[in-house]
Design a protein around this motif. Structure first.
Motif, short mmCIF file in Angstrom:
data_model
loop_
_atom_site.label_atom_id
_atom_site.label_comp_id
_atom_site.label_asym_id
_atom_site.label_seq_id
_atom_site.Cartn_x
_atom_site.Cartn_y
_atom_site.Cartn_z
N THR A 65 0.81 -1.22 0.00
CA THR A 65 0.00 0.00 0.00
C THR A 65 0.84 1.27 0.00
N GLY A 66 2.17 1.12 0.03
CA GLY A 66 3.02 2.30 0.00
C GLY A 66 3.22 2.94 1.36
N VAL A 67 2.53 2.44 2.36
CA VAL A 67 2.58 3.05 3.69
C VAL A 67 2.80 1.94 4.72
N PRO A 68 3.77 2.12 5.64
CA PRO A 68 4.02 1.06 6.61
C PRO A 68 2.89 0.98 7.63
N GLU A 69 2.82 -0.14 8.34
CA GLU A 69 1.86 -0.26 9.44
C GLU A 69 2.25 0.71 10.54
N LEU A 70 1.25 1.45 11.06
CA LEU A 70 1.47 2.33 12.20
C LEU A 70 0.73 1.71 13.37
N VAL A 71 1.25 1.91 14.58
CA VAL A 71 0.64 1.27 15.76
C VAL A 71 -0.43 2.20 16.33
N PHE A 72 -1.66 1.72 16.41
CA PHE A 72 -2.75 2.50 17.02
C PHE A 72 -2.77 2.17 18.51
N GLY A 73 -2.29 3.10 19.32
CA GLY A 73 -2.02 2.78 20.72
C GLY A 73 -3.23 2.77 21.64
N ALA A 74 -4.34 3.36 21.20
CA ALA A 74 -5.43 3.62 22.14
C ALA A 74 -5.95 2.36 22.82
N SER A 75 -6.09 1.29 22.05
CA SER A 75 -6.69 0.11 22.66
C SER A 75 -5.66 -0.99 22.89
N LYS A 76 -4.39 -0.61 23.00
CA LYS A 76 -3.37 -1.62 23.26
C LYS A 76 -2.73 -1.36 24.62
N THR A 77 -2.22 -2.39 25.24
CA THR A 77 -1.48 -2.25 26.49
C THR A 77 -0.06 -1.76 26.17
N PRO A 78 0.62 -1.19 27.17
CA PRO A 78 2.02 -0.79 26.94
C PRO A 78 2.85 -1.95 26.39
N GLU A 79 2.61 -3.16 26.88
CA GLU A 79 3.37 -4.32 26.41
C GLU A 79 3.12 -4.54 24.92
N GLN A 80 1.84 -4.46 24.53
CA GLN A 80 1.52 -4.68 23.12
C GLN A 80 2.13 -3.59 22.24
N ILE A 81 2.11 -2.35 22.73
CA ILE A 81 2.70 -1.26 21.94
C ILE A 81 4.20 -1.47 21.78
N ALA A 82 4.87 -1.79 22.87
CA ALA A 82 6.32 -1.99 22.81
C ALA A 82 6.67 -3.12 21.85
N ALA A 83 5.91 -4.21 21.92
CA ALA A 83 6.19 -5.36 21.05
C ALA A 83 5.99 -4.98 19.59
N ALA A 84 4.90 -4.27 19.31
CA ALA A 84 4.61 -3.91 17.92
C ALA A 84 5.67 -2.93 17.40
N LEU A 85 6.04 -1.92 18.20
CA LEU A 85 7.07 -0.97 17.76
C LEU A 85 8.38 -1.69 17.45
N SER A 86 8.78 -2.59 18.34
CA SER A 86 10.04 -3.31 18.14
C SER A 86 10.01 -4.12 16.85
N ALA A 87 8.93 -4.87 16.67
CA ALA A 87 8.85 -5.73 15.48
C ALA A 87 8.87 -4.90 14.20
N LEU A 88 8.12 -3.79 14.20
CA LEU A 88 8.07 -2.98 12.99
C LEU A 88 9.39 -2.26 12.75
N ALA A 89 10.03 -1.77 13.83
CA ALA A 89 11.32 -1.08 13.66
C ALA A 89 12.37 -2.04 13.11
N LYS A 90 12.28 -3.29 13.56
CA LYS A 90 13.25 -4.27 13.08
C LYS A 90 13.11 -4.47 11.56
N HIS A 91 11.86 -4.58 11.09
CA HIS A 91 11.63 -4.78 9.66
C HIS A 91 11.85 -3.52 8.85
N ASN A 92 11.37 -2.38 9.37
CA ASN A 92 11.29 -1.17 8.53
C ASN A 92 12.37 -0.15 8.84
N GLY A 93 13.12 -0.33 9.92
CA GLY A 93 14.14 0.65 10.27
C GLY A 93 13.68 1.69 11.27
#
Lengths: 254, 254, 254, 254, 254, 254, 254, 254
Positions: D50-78
């Protein structure tokens, strides 16, 4: 295109009968062939995919579009059904397609014989008031078109509780219940505490003032304290019938 | 009190073992014995009547009321379950009733073993986003408590269609599908065109702004163009599970 | 009046060709001359200001008002277009203005040739169901009137996902996508995860019951989990076309 | 898996390196590999699609879920970005993931450097009132994360029209405009008649009483008489930014 | 019955010309004489009490009721006015009451001469679009019937801001402004920041889709960030005129 | 910048004291100087333009933003006022700006003396219940800040009609009436039939259940059968005060 | 079947005159005999159960259904009444059933004499405007059909408070009050503070714009600050009459 | 001031004991003396006028205001009652007024003895679920405070119909029924078909999702097919009690 066809295609590639490029073209379009580009694209393979043939929703179609869709589907499937066809439109379709049969109460049309379908357990369609009959009959007609045996029980609203209790045994004989109710739609809540069958509730737009064309009936059904009732859109007899038939087929599969 | 008990009572009247007056008293109360007069009246015979035991809805009850209801139901039924119990309330109930087990994600409590239940066909619970997990897990826990084998498939929303298509085979292995989705809730519409199983959709309150706490998801599900999808209230994992189990039992009855 | 005209006016003041009083009068009215005082004031300079000419919104105008507006705009711009003109009103306008061309499906009128416009990248207009065609065609006609090359793809709703996937390549050939969908409007959500083009979604009033004349479709589109979809009013094919053309022109500007 | 990979797979089948059965298995899952079975499934290939990376929508996630998602995406996308992370949650994520950067006004988190992205034309983000700043800044941060040069113009509501007119030249220097407005949201309507750029309007939940948490602003924007304005959900700065960047990239592609 | 009449009655009691019992009867009915018991009770003294005569609201009355009310009011007040009388009903009233004058655009009727009224400062009625004219004209006709000098300014919506700015001087010449606007109704917000007069805004039902028959325009006006704008019901030209005249009279009272 | 300043500038151009280029720069920004680029842009000239100074809306601002805005406005205007500042926020502002005065009931802050304003006719503020007092007092405080003499009449709801009638004479002594009412908001309808003054009604959010946070009160006021009542947003005491003062000034202008 | 009948049946079982099986059959159906299986099932015993006979709701029935229901009910009860029968439908029913009497204002039909009913205290029906008359007359006709003496008081809306106060004595003579009001429906609130009788309020759909077909009137009545007012559905004159008669009968029972 | 007082005053005028001017002053204020000018104006004569004393609505009052109102009313009436006083506020009032009695479940306060009241027929208060208890108890407490004998029946929702039927005899012993129900609120519809008493239904805010804080329960009750049910606001136990007592007094008046 099911798995066996897919494997056959891949075998043909291996054996060199089909070029990778041609196969890629076929696969890119997924295993289905749609007549792209035409305004009315019927989906004759829907039955293979979902177990239920395409039905024509007549409300927002012209008589010409309804006639064309019924003919195309009847040709593929052996018979076809259109709903939400009011009296004037029905006459116009019949003028174009004289073989069409008009079903007055449920405001529906059929063309050709009812095709053979998988076996289905009996469905009981209960309705709360006389005014709910068109929707109850729509559900009944569609259920029968899809191969289900149907029992109809009319005018058993909760304001006359004895009427409902008097018919409980009949209701319990079915495996799936469709309950059709407008106004405050209390019938399915009461019934939900009395029978152990899967029950699908259809709110109707019957009522006035605060009924808001069925929104209050819909809300009441969704908020019901009797767990296990599921709900479809206001006046959606078709959806209830399709759901009931899917359940009914599970109940009698070999 | 079922028909045989009714006939037994009437025979006892005929034989003079029960006076007509006593029988009238019993019959006036219908075949059920309610502990009238208490504020919390559990309904231990509900399972006989509807196939599903009473479940405790914890949201509007105090910890004391939840503990009392769980105890009473577990005594009659062998095991009991309460839903909508947030973390604080769960701790308070556990302080009163140490045997209670807290299920964190679905915000539920169980007491005692899961009682034996009738056989049930497999249910697949599909959910669109991580935020929908609590509701999906509520549906899963209740389904299992009622005796169903459950498959869970998470995070297969339509914005990444490939994730959903990759799991289609797993979904098709179940006999009943529960689809849980918030925001625009497009997942069940797409799934409804791909599988032929009865599907129950649960809108969730996930979203913001125009989502209106799940009303738009609910509306979208009811308006779905994929016929045969039925819907329960927003965030109502319990209702979806009860409906799915009623269907699943039909599918495997002897 | 642009900056160069402003500087010219001020130079004329300096040189004494224009009195400060006259200049003040001109400036007080801003750089535009409106034909104040008439009930229908067309805005022929709108195209200079916004890149898009005034289009006539026929729904709340009489045939006389539509004819007058079309004539005035065609005189200034070389050609004019009116939308939301139903069959009866269209005939009445044609009686007043025989050169008008009636476009039946999109319920629109044009007068005179399509004026030359800036170059525009190709736009693809996708629609979910037959009933959405009038709006899709309105978007197409307006896009073409504004100078865009248009591809039309009809009846690719998500209930038959294969139809949509079969046309993905065609959709990807365009630079801007307009997706038209009623009922639960899941099409743009699915498409939004599959293509990388700017996409404008048009909810339609197609549906019944809980569809609320398109409000649920609108809500679903705004709540979509596919980021980057933008939305216009229900049935607003014109607005989608104008937005798409503004984007399409950017894409091919020299 | 794009077309070239598909053709490569089919060629491998033809040459016998891959069995038809294995190929069928791969194709059945479509050209994408999803890590099925985990609760949080990030979609690292979304950018390709889609030309746009996945962004993490934090409102309905726990801090743990946000941290995990950020790490995984940063690893793939920089680099990765999460939005809707309030102050408390932001601190909790930073405790788990000390490299995270907290952006206070837009309530967002970033992890790692902003990855290189395709070129994008300049975007101007205009906002009506001080209270709209968090949403305007969310749109700005996301636009910049996606590679766009951004101009910010604040507090130019229509009640002080001169403020807006004073900044018109700055607004016209951008190729895409994002207009953020709460209350009656008249700003985009006025702006829509003054500039010829594609404009995306973001209604905000600023206001009280009849504002209904932004629903009136949303309605006013959709009903705007200035054609060509497109709209996103209430407070949806992310969606506006993604849409604007998709347009901005078209405008500068070679 | 005003205070002087009340004192006169009590003096008559004191002097024995009126018995206490008769006076009690008169006072029990309060100082006004209502023709109780008839279905249509006109209120000819309303002008004494509120400064404004009763106007006939024609929408929910039969032609016979309108004609009767106009006649009764004209007899008492010298002239009468009815609003919301559509073309068919107007013809029917004229057949019953040939002296009636039909006002086509504002859909109103007058009977007899405009009675002399207190002096009133000038009122300017501004309207955003051609479609708003019937309501603007209703406000103008009622204002004039109540004795106000009226300036009309049409088609100055904010999408063409220059049109509005070009007429600012004319608007500022009035002491009270009535602003009539449908769709997103941004006009009064903009005007509210530019003029210092009391302004009454009338939302109209012009628009479609999300306009919700004027509810969004109404909401936008009430949520306006320009303080001091007051609002009347959707399409309520009468109410705006009455309010404006009450203000206009204050402004020129001796 | 008013007309005389504009003419002075143009004369300076003519006389060569100002270059056309500099004049163009000044004129391009319109006759006002906005401090563009800062997040909080106060509008000190608003009073010149609209007769009413900028008031600080505290609800969506931080204590820091409120203090900054109050200081800036007090510096320009001699005194400043902020509304919607709850007790906690008020304390925080006072800590930053010790000269601020806290007004507890109307939840407002003032800084510096009330500046001299144009003369204004007396305003009477009537409120239906004790719970409406905060809004009534907000209207009173703002009216007084703008220079109006104010009479307050509390707790005269229609359920005790005598209370209202007992105060009619006091109400009639004012030239403008502000009526504040929650729940069903019948007070202004009753009052509208008894007094001939311009009346502005403020619905409040007082009530529960079907009151919908003031929406029903708002609706009732707009639907009132007493013509000439105008309405502002729910709980909008500020807007009512500004409108009343604009009227009151007209009534006593020389 | 009341308790004495139940004891008689059980005694017959004891004495062997009725077999347990037959008794079980009778009891299973509860003490009532419904003519199951027909579409229109009238409920002639409803009067025994609830004190009020079944009334025919004509709005959603065909003329044939209305005629059939009136005939069946008149046969059982001696006389019958149908409401919500518009002029065209009334004529069609009269063609089928010439003895029917058409009541034009309340849009109702009666067949046969008014049957004798229990004594009832006097009911006063008050209505706010001419447009509310059809509903007020529906309430009056039904009340009289059920045996109540009725006083009618029309056009006493609160905008002319004196009209209402002038009739207070007449209202106080009744034991039950039905207050019918549209628009903002302030009448019952005012009346509720002046009389001590049970009062039932009927909101009507009279009004426009924000009245929302009576929803605002309904909301205002439910939110009324005058405690003890109870409310029925919009335009539900029948419901108000039935409720009033149930109260009126209690008031005069021996 | 009743008629005899009025005649006495007029006789005093005739006899010269009271001047016409003084009499005019008295009459202008109507027969009631309100303590105008204070913020909290209690209405101690309300009981004379409406049969029911003023009750304190605690939700939007401070503890100080509640204590002041209770004291003032208890002084006049012998005893006083406040509702909607949550636990914290109740403690604060008790600190100010130690004689106050806290009623926990109905969240109410009483001060002083229950004053003697007119005789009242028995009232039965039925409630559907445990969560509805606070509202049912509020209705019970107020009914008893007003002098009614009360029977309470809890947890008889329709999902367990037998529970309700088992208590029918107890319900029928009362003369007035108050039915309290949340969620889909089917209980009153069912009960309305089984008992012939006047019934007042109280919707509660119990429920979630589509329940919309009681709006769906309210709508369902108003749309009920059981005629003669009247309804009060959501959670309005007070209003139901006042209405029931007014009816109950009629039923036993001599």
């Amino acid at each position: 295109m099911d798995r066996s066809q897919l494997e056959k295609l891949l075998a043909a590639v291996r054996e060199g009968h089909v070029s990778p490029d041609d196969a890629a073209n076929q696969l890119a379009r997924l295993p289905y062939a749609a007549e792209a580009g035409e305004a009315v694209v019927v989906d004759p393979h829907r039955e293979l995919r979902t177990g239920v043939p395409e039905l024509v929703f007549g409300a927002s179609k012209t008589p010409e579009q309804i006639a064309a869709a019924l003919s195309a589907l009847a040709k593929h499937n052996g018979g076809a059904l259109a709903t939400r066809v009011d009296a004037d439109k029905a006459r116009a379709v019949k003028a174009l397609l004289p073989d069409v049969v008009i079903h007055e109460v449920p405001r529906a049309l059929t063309l050709g014989p009812t095709p053979a379908r998988p076996a289905c357990a009996p469905i009981c369609i209960v309705c709360a008031g006389t005014s709910d009959l068109p929707i109850a009959e729509e559900a009944a007609l569609v259920s029968e078109f899809l191969g289900a045996p149907v029992t109809r029980i009319a005018d058993v609203g909760v304001a006359g509780l004895h009427r409902l209790l008097a018919r409980l045994d009949d209701i319990r004989k079915a495996d799936v219940v469709i309950a059709v109710a407008g106004m405050e739609a209390a019938l399915p809540s009461v019934l939900g505490g009395l029978v152990d069958r899967p029950m699908i509730a259809v709110p109707t737009s019957v009522g006035y003032g605060v009924s808001l064309d069925g929104l209050v009936a819909l809300g009441g059904l969704l908020a019901s304290c009797a767990p296990g009732i599921t709900v479809v859109n206001i006046d959606n007899g078709v959806g209830a019938a399709v759901a009931a038939v899917k359940i009914g087929r599970l109940a009698v599969r070999p």
